[in-house]
Design a protein around this motif. Structure first.
Motif, PDB file in Angstrom:
ATOM      1  N   HIS A  34       0.821  -1.209   0.000  1.00 43.28           N
ATOM      2  CA  HIS A  34       0.000   0.000   0.000  1.00 43.28           C
ATOM      3  C   HIS A  34       0.861   1.267   0.000  1.00 43.28           C
ATOM      4  O   HIS A  34       0.445   2.298  -0.544  1.00 43.28           O
ATOM      5  CB  HIS A  34      -0.906  -0.025   1.227  1.00 43.28           C
ATOM      6  CG  HIS A  34      -1.909   1.082   1.259  1.00 43.28           C
ATOM      7  ND1 HIS A  34      -2.830   1.264   0.261  1.00 43.28           N
ATOM      8  CD2 HIS A  34      -2.129   2.064   2.163  1.00 43.28           C
ATOM      9  CE1 HIS A  34      -3.583   2.309   0.554  1.00 43.28           C
ATOM     10  NE2 HIS A  34      -3.167   2.814   1.697  1.00 43.28           N
ATOM     11  N   ARG A  36       3.285   4.174  -0.979  1.00 45.82           N
ATOM     12  CA  ARG A  36       3.399   4.721  -2.338  1.00 45.82           C
ATOM     13  C   ARG A  36       4.640   4.248  -3.111  1.00 45.82           C
ATOM     14  O   ARG A  36       4.535   3.819  -4.248  1.00 45.82           O
ATOM     15  CB  ARG A  36       3.407   6.257  -2.280  1.00 45.82           C
ATOM     16  CG  ARG A  36       2.028   6.883  -2.494  1.00 45.82           C
ATOM     17  CD  ARG A  36       1.545   6.587  -3.880  1.00 45.82           C
ATOM     18  NE  ARG A  36       0.104   6.597  -3.953  1.00 45.82           N
ATOM     19  CZ  ARG A  36      -0.620   7.548  -4.517  1.00 45.82           C
ATOM     20  NH1 ARG A  36      -0.035   8.586  -5.045  1.00 45.82           N
ATOM     21  NH2 ARG A  36      -1.922   7.446  -4.573  1.00 45.82           N
ATOM     22  N   VAL A  37       5.792   4.363  -2.493  1.00 47.71           N
ATOM     23  CA  VAL A  37       7.016   4.000  -3.227  1.00 47.71           C
ATOM     24  C   VAL A  37       7.006   2.512  -3.567  1.00 47.71           C
ATOM     25  O   VAL A  37       7.332   2.104  -4.685  1.00 47.71           O
ATOM     26  CB  VAL A  37       8.283   4.367  -2.417  1.00 47.71           C
ATOM     27  CG1 VAL A  37       9.539   3.906  -3.140  1.00 47.71           C
ATOM     28  CG2 VAL A  37       8.346   5.867  -2.172  1.00 47.71           C
ATOM     29  N   LEU A  39       4.384   0.607  -3.875  1.00 45.51           N
ATOM     30  CA  LEU A  39       3.360   0.385  -4.899  1.00 45.51           C
ATOM     31  C   LEU A  39       3.918   0.770  -6.275  1.00 45.51           C
ATOM     32  O   LEU A  39       3.668   0.081  -7.273  1.00 45.51           O
ATOM     33  CB  LEU A  39       2.121   1.234  -4.567  1.00 45.51           C
ATOM     34  CG  LEU A  39       0.873   1.001  -5.413  1.00 45.51           C
ATOM     35  CD1 LEU A  39       0.417  -0.446  -5.350  1.00 45.51           C
ATOM     36  CD2 LEU A  39      -0.257   1.917  -4.950  1.00 45.51           C
ATOM     37  N   GLY A  40       4.686   1.853  -6.308  1.00 45.90           N
ATOM     38  CA  GLY A  40       5.304   2.286  -7.560  1.00 45.90           C
ATOM     39  C   GLY A  40       6.306   1.262  -8.079  1.00 45.90           C
ATOM     40  O   GLY A  40       6.330   0.955  -9.265  1.00 45.90           O
ATOM     41  N   SER A  43       4.377  -1.718  -9.405  1.00 41.39           N
ATOM     42  CA  SER A  43       3.644  -1.371 -10.642  1.00 41.39           C
ATOM     43  C   SER A  43       4.610  -1.265 -11.817  1.00 41.39           C
ATOM     44  O   SER A  43       4.318  -1.742 -12.919  1.00 41.39           O
ATOM     45  CB  SER A  43       2.917  -0.035 -10.472  1.00 41.39           C
ATOM     46  OG  SER A  43       2.037  -0.081  -9.390  1.00 41.39           O
ATOM     47  N   ALA A  44       5.751  -0.620 -11.590  1.00 41.15           N
ATOM     48  CA  ALA A  44       6.727  -0.451 -12.680  1.00 41.15           C
ATOM     49  C   ALA A  44       7.277  -1.801 -13.131  1.00 41.15           C
ATOM     50  O   ALA A  44       7.447  -2.044 -14.326  1.00 41.15           O
ATOM     51  CB  ALA A  44       7.868   0.449 -12.224  1.00 41.15           C
ATOM     52  N   ALA A  46       5.759  -4.583 -12.931  1.00 44.07           N
ATOM     53  CA  ALA A  46       4.695  -5.414 -13.509  1.00 44.07           C
ATOM     54  C   ALA A  46       4.663  -5.288 -15.032  1.00 44.07           C
ATOM     55  O   ALA A  46       4.187  -6.187 -15.717  1.00 44.07           O
ATOM     56  CB  ALA A  46       3.347  -5.015 -12.920  1.00 44.07           C
ATOM     57  N   LEU A  60      10.582   6.753 -10.344  1.00 50.26           N
ATOM     58  CA  LEU A  60       9.762   7.075  -9.164  1.00 50.26           C
ATOM     59  C   LEU A  60      10.189   8.383  -8.496  1.00 50.26           C
ATOM     60  O   LEU A  60       9.529   8.841  -7.576  1.00 50.26           O
ATOM     61  CB  LEU A  60       9.832   5.920  -8.151  1.00 50.26           C
ATOM     62  CG  LEU A  60       9.372   4.564  -8.689  1.00 50.26           C
ATOM     63  CD1 LEU A  60       9.625   3.468  -7.670  1.00 50.26           C
ATOM     64  CD2 LEU A  60       7.889   4.598  -9.041  1.00 50.26           C
ATOM     65  N   LEU A 105       0.083  -7.728  -6.240  1.00 47.05           N
ATOM     66  CA  LEU A 105      -0.415  -6.536  -6.936  1.00 47.05           C
ATOM     67  C   LEU A 105      -1.835  -6.783  -7.458  1.00 47.05           C
ATOM     68  O   LEU A 105      -2.699  -5.907  -7.353  1.00 47.05           O
ATOM     69  CB  LEU A 105       0.523  -6.175  -8.093  1.00 47.05           C
ATOM     70  CG  LEU A 105       0.098  -4.970  -8.943  1.00 47.05           C
ATOM     71  CD1 LEU A 105       0.076  -3.681  -8.119  1.00 47.05           C
ATOM     72  CD2 LEU A 105       1.023  -4.776 -10.145  1.00 47.05           C
ATOM     73  N   TYR A 108      -4.171  -6.562  -4.655  1.00 46.57           N
ATOM     74  CA  TYR A 108      -4.314  -5.160  -4.242  1.00 46.57           C
ATOM     75  C   TYR A 108      -5.255  -4.422  -5.201  1.00 46.57           C
ATOM     76  O   TYR A 108      -6.129  -3.659  -4.764  1.00 46.57           O
ATOM     77  CB  TYR A 108      -2.933  -4.486  -4.233  1.00 46.57           C
ATOM     78  CG  TYR A 108      -2.961  -3.075  -3.720  1.00 46.57           C
ATOM     79  CD1 TYR A 108      -2.999  -2.822  -2.346  1.00 46.57           C
ATOM     80  CD2 TYR A 108      -2.964  -1.995  -4.589  1.00 46.57           C
ATOM     81  CE1 TYR A 108      -3.029  -1.524  -1.867  1.00 46.57           C
ATOM     82  CE2 TYR A 108      -2.991  -0.701  -4.113  1.00 46.57           C
ATOM     83  CZ  TYR A 108      -3.020  -0.461  -2.755  1.00 46.57           C
ATOM     84  OH  TYR A 108      -3.070   0.824  -2.286  1.00 46.57           O
TER      85      TYR A 108
ATOM     86  N   TYR B  17      -2.565   6.142  -9.672  1.00 47.65           N
ATOM     87  CA  TYR B  17      -1.111   6.125  -9.484  1.00 47.65           C
ATOM     88  C   TYR B  17      -0.493   4.877 -10.126  1.00 47.65           C
ATOM     89  O   TYR B  17       0.546   4.950 -10.800  1.00 47.65           O
ATOM     90  CB  TYR B  17      -0.795   6.175  -7.987  1.00 47.65           C
ATOM     91  CG  TYR B  17       0.672   6.058  -7.677  1.00 47.65           C
ATOM     92  CD1 TYR B  17       1.549   7.094  -7.957  1.00 47.65           C
ATOM     93  CD2 TYR B  17       1.186   4.887  -7.106  1.00 47.65           C
ATOM     94  CE1 TYR B  17       2.898   6.984  -7.687  1.00 47.65           C
ATOM     95  CE2 TYR B  17       2.533   4.772  -6.824  1.00 47.65           C
ATOM     96  CZ  TYR B  17       3.386   5.815  -7.118  1.00 47.65           C
ATOM     97  OH  TYR B  17       4.718   5.700  -6.850  1.00 47.65           O
ATOM     98  N   THR B  21       2.077   5.026 -13.231  1.00 42.83           N
ATOM     99  CA  THR B  21       3.417   4.434 -13.090  1.00 42.83           C
ATOM    100  C   THR B  21       3.655   3.395 -14.172  1.00 42.83           C
ATOM    101  O   THR B  21       4.733   3.343 -14.783  1.00 42.83           O
ATOM    102  CB  THR B  21       3.569   3.787 -11.703  1.00 42.83           C
ATOM    103  OG1 THR B  21       3.227   4.736 -10.707  1.00 42.83           O
ATOM    104  CG2 THR B  21       4.989   3.292 -11.467  1.00 42.83           C
ATOM    105  N   MET B  22       2.639   2.569 -14.427  1.00 41.04           N
ATOM    106  CA  MET B  22       2.791   1.537 -15.464  1.00 41.04           C
ATOM    107  C   MET B  22       2.997   2.180 -16.829  1.00 41.04           C
ATOM    108  O   MET B  22       3.805   1.709 -17.628  1.00 41.04           O
ATOM    109  CB  MET B  22       1.564   0.624 -15.484  1.00 41.04           C
ATOM    110  CG  MET B  22       1.527  -0.368 -14.346  1.00 41.04           C
ATOM    111  SD  MET B  22       0.054  -1.387 -14.450  1.00 41.04           S
ATOM    112  CE  MET B  22       0.471  -2.692 -13.291  1.00 41.04           C
ATOM    113  N   ALA B  25       6.495   3.556 -16.973  1.00 35.06           N
ATOM    114  CA  ALA B  25       7.529   2.511 -16.929  1.00 35.06           C
ATOM    115  C   ALA B  25       7.493   1.608 -18.149  1.00 35.06           C
ATOM    116  O   ALA B  25       8.486   0.972 -18.487  1.00 35.06           O
ATOM    117  CB  ALA B  25       7.355   1.663 -15.672  1.00 35.06           C
TER     118      ALA B  25
END
Lengths: 122, 194
Positions: A34, A36-37, A39-40, A43-44, A46, A60, A105, A108, B17, B21-22, B25
């Protein structure tokens, strides 16, 4: 390319997490991703097979220390696999999302969507 | 003191967000390998068609027609691969790829018009290779690493074309727009799914 001891122990071409998965409750898992960093980072990764430490830092917009701390937490939870090597004389750290991290993820995302649905149905 | 953010808003904010980000990236993977091979083949045809046409207007017409064909074929292949891979063209990496690709091509078109108008056609092939190479390099920053590498090869050829005799033009056109497209297109098609 020289890899970390853990990666080497897992065999050639494979990235392995260093520790065994801690037993976490779903609520704790949620909190882990959860932030932020973190999660970033997840996500990146993924949408990329792998990203280097510097690529993640630029993406980020976080400091070395901040990224390092959060990445380590995800690594400890086995959400990320990390491989360290040298590009010439420059150290290079690469991260990959593990299947565990990917499913975290997805859980989430499901959780967030369920929250939105629930408030709309009220 | 500010009131706490409602859960619904927080969830929406988090989803936004994640998506942002995706998008930042992600890389654009719909560069069409086979489409590039087809463009390379038509470029070889254009090279042959432009041979023995000493009048500027004649060989320029051949290459302008080739440009239209290449844009049509390449564009169709790109849209097709993008749809097949569910890679959106108008948002995220696809949008960034397009925005980086187009300006050098527009510059190339303007320089073509200006150089033709002033009779400075001697530098046209080099200009085209350089501008196209620049477009591929800049757009390639949002795609697989092989894409900017291809752009650099075009730029190297363009630089050489600017400083070599006019008689060598067909060779540069054939190696650049023909050969590089075919070689890199084949590699991209085999490694990156078409």
């Amino acid at each position: 390319m020289a890899k970390s001891n853990a990666a080497r122990a897992a065999g050639p071409g494979r990235l392995a997490p260093r520790r065994t998965a801690p037993q976490l409750t779903p609520a704790e898992l949620d909190r882990l991703i959860h932030e932020r960093v973190r999660l970033g980072i997840v996500s990146a990764l993924a949408v990329n097979d792998k990203l280097t430490f510097n690529e993640l830092k630029g993406l980020l917009r976080v400091t070395d220390g901040n990224l390092s701390v959060h990445a380590r937490k995800l690594e400890e939870a086995l959400y990320l696999a990390c491989a360290k090597s040298f590009d010439g004389r420059v150290p290079r750290t690469e991260y990959r999302l593990t299947p565990l991290g990917r499913s975290a993820l997805e859980r989430y995302l499901d959780h967030m969507e369920a929250l939105i649905r629930a408030t709309r149905e009220r | 003191m500010a009131s706490p953010q409602p859960l619904h808003d927080r969830a929406l904010d988090n989803l936004r967000y994640i998506r942002d980000t995706m998008e930042r990236a992600g890389s654009f993977t719909a560069v069409p390998g086979w489409g590039m091979v087809a463009v390379g083949v038509t470029a070889l045809g254009a090279t042959l068609a432009a041979l023995n046409r000493p009048r500027d207007a004649d060989w320029l017409t051949v290459w302008l027609v080739e440009a239209v064909i290449a844009i049509t074929v390449g564009g169709w292949a790109l849209v097709r691969k993008g749809r097949a891979a569910a890679d959106p063209l108008l948002s995220g990496p696809g949008r960034r790829f397009g925005l980086a690709f187009l300006p050098p091509l527009v510059v190339g078109a303007l320089l073509t018009a200006a150089q033709h108008g002033t009779g400075a056609t001697r530098v046209l092939p080099g200009t085209w290779l350089l501008c196209y190479g620049t477009a591929v390099v800049t757009a390639g920053a949002f795609s697989a690493r092989i894409v900017p590498l291809m752009g650099l090869c075009f730029m190297a050829l363009g630089t050489a074309a600017l400083f070599t005799p006019v008689a060598w033009w067909p060779g540069f056109s054939a190696v650049g727009f023909g050969g590089l497209h075919i070689v890199f297109g084949t590699i991209i098609a085999r490694r990156y799914g078409g």
